[in-house]
Design a protein around this motif. Structure first.
Motif, PDB file in Angstrom:
ATOM      1  N   ARG A 139     -29.882 -22.736 -45.744  1.00  0.00           N
ATOM      2  CA  ARG A 139     -30.495 -23.352 -44.805  1.00  0.00           C
ATOM      3  C   ARG A 139     -31.890 -23.928 -45.789  1.00  0.00           C
ATOM      4  NH1 ARG A 139     -31.539 -19.547 -41.116  1.00  0.00           N
ATOM      5  NH2 ARG A 139     -29.643 -20.110 -39.943  1.00  0.00           N
ATOM      6  N   GLU A 140     -32.294 -23.014 -46.414  1.00  0.00           N
ATOM      7  CA  GLU A 140     -33.448 -23.491 -47.326  1.00  0.00           C
ATOM      8  C   GLU A 140     -33.044 -24.656 -48.233  1.00  0.00           C
ATOM      9  OE1 GLU A 140     -34.723 -20.102 -49.300  1.00  0.00           O
ATOM     10  OE2 GLU A 140     -35.138 -18.870 -48.022  1.00  0.00           O
ATOM     11  N   GLU A 143     -32.731 -27.706 -46.370  1.00  0.00           N
ATOM     12  CA  GLU A 143     -34.114 -28.409 -46.139  1.00  0.00           C
ATOM     13  C   GLU A 143     -34.752 -29.063 -47.362  1.00  0.00           C
ATOM     14  OE1 GLU A 143     -36.357 -24.893 -44.717  1.00  0.00           O
ATOM     15  OE2 GLU A 143     -35.500 -24.873 -42.789  1.00  0.00           O
ATOM     16  N   THR A 147     -35.798 -33.061 -47.679  1.00  0.00           N
ATOM     17  CA  THR A 147     -36.875 -33.465 -48.426  1.00  0.00           C
ATOM     18  C   THR A 147     -36.683 -34.537 -49.378  1.00  0.00           C
ATOM     19  OG1 THR A 147     -37.967 -31.343 -47.626  1.00  0.00           O
ATOM     20  CG2 THR A 147     -38.925 -32.743 -49.199  1.00  0.00           C
TER      21      THR A 147
END
Length: 174
Positions: A139-140, A143, A147
């Motif tokens: 998940r990190e 993200e 970005t």
């Protein structure tokens, strides 16, 4: 010359930091797989040391066949060599955790030491937690990727707007 030496030193330092971050990321990614394999082999009836040696032997076969280098398996192989050279199992697992330098591997090393005394019930619980950590890591990374893709998407939007507005503007002038 002095300034260029300082810049070269700083560049090498940044390169080293990047390599350490990549190593830690790879170790975090491989954690769930390692714990899962270990519990699977222990559940199949292998002793802890035999399961450890089996995992190292499998990695070394893949490595000889041209497979990629994985830091966690390199550290496991080092722990295996320590055990073969006379270091106690518990100490070898502890050294493994210390060399990996991540909390999850320190916890795994402690669980392996406890496993030598009490059994593998605690390791089964660790598998579920390891997969949760793996999902959180994915998940990190998702993200971060989103970005990074934001700027190219804005550029694409600008190009599309230019493609629409320039012909419209040119037709209004005529």
């Amino acid at each position: 010359t002095v300034i260029s030496l300082i810049l070269v030193y700083m560049a090498k330092d940044q390169e080293l930091k990047k390599l350490v971050q990549e190593r830690e990321l790879e170790l975090r990614r491989d954690y769930a797989q390692v714990v899962s394999k270990l519990v699977l082999l222990l559940g199949a009836g292998s002793a802890l040391r035999m399961a450890w040696e089996t995992m190292v032997a499998d990695y070394q076969k893949k490595r000889e066949a041209g497979g990629p280098r994985r830091y966690v398996y390199e550290e496991m192989a080092l722990a295996c060599r320590e055990m073969q050279n006379g270091v106690s199992e518990g100490r070898a697992y502890e050294n493994f955790g210390l060399r990996c330098r991540l909390p999850c591997y320190l916890k795994l090393a402690a669980l392996l030491e406890q496993n030598l005394k009490k059994g593998n019930r605690l390791l089964r619980e660790e598998v579920a937690e390891a997969f949760e950590q793996r999902k959180e890591l994915a998940r990190e990374q998702g993200e971060k990727a989103a970005t990074r893709l934001l700027f190219p998407m804005v550029l694409t939007l600008a190009v599309v707007m230019l493609l629409v507005l320039v012909p419209a503007g040119m037709s209004m002038q005529m």
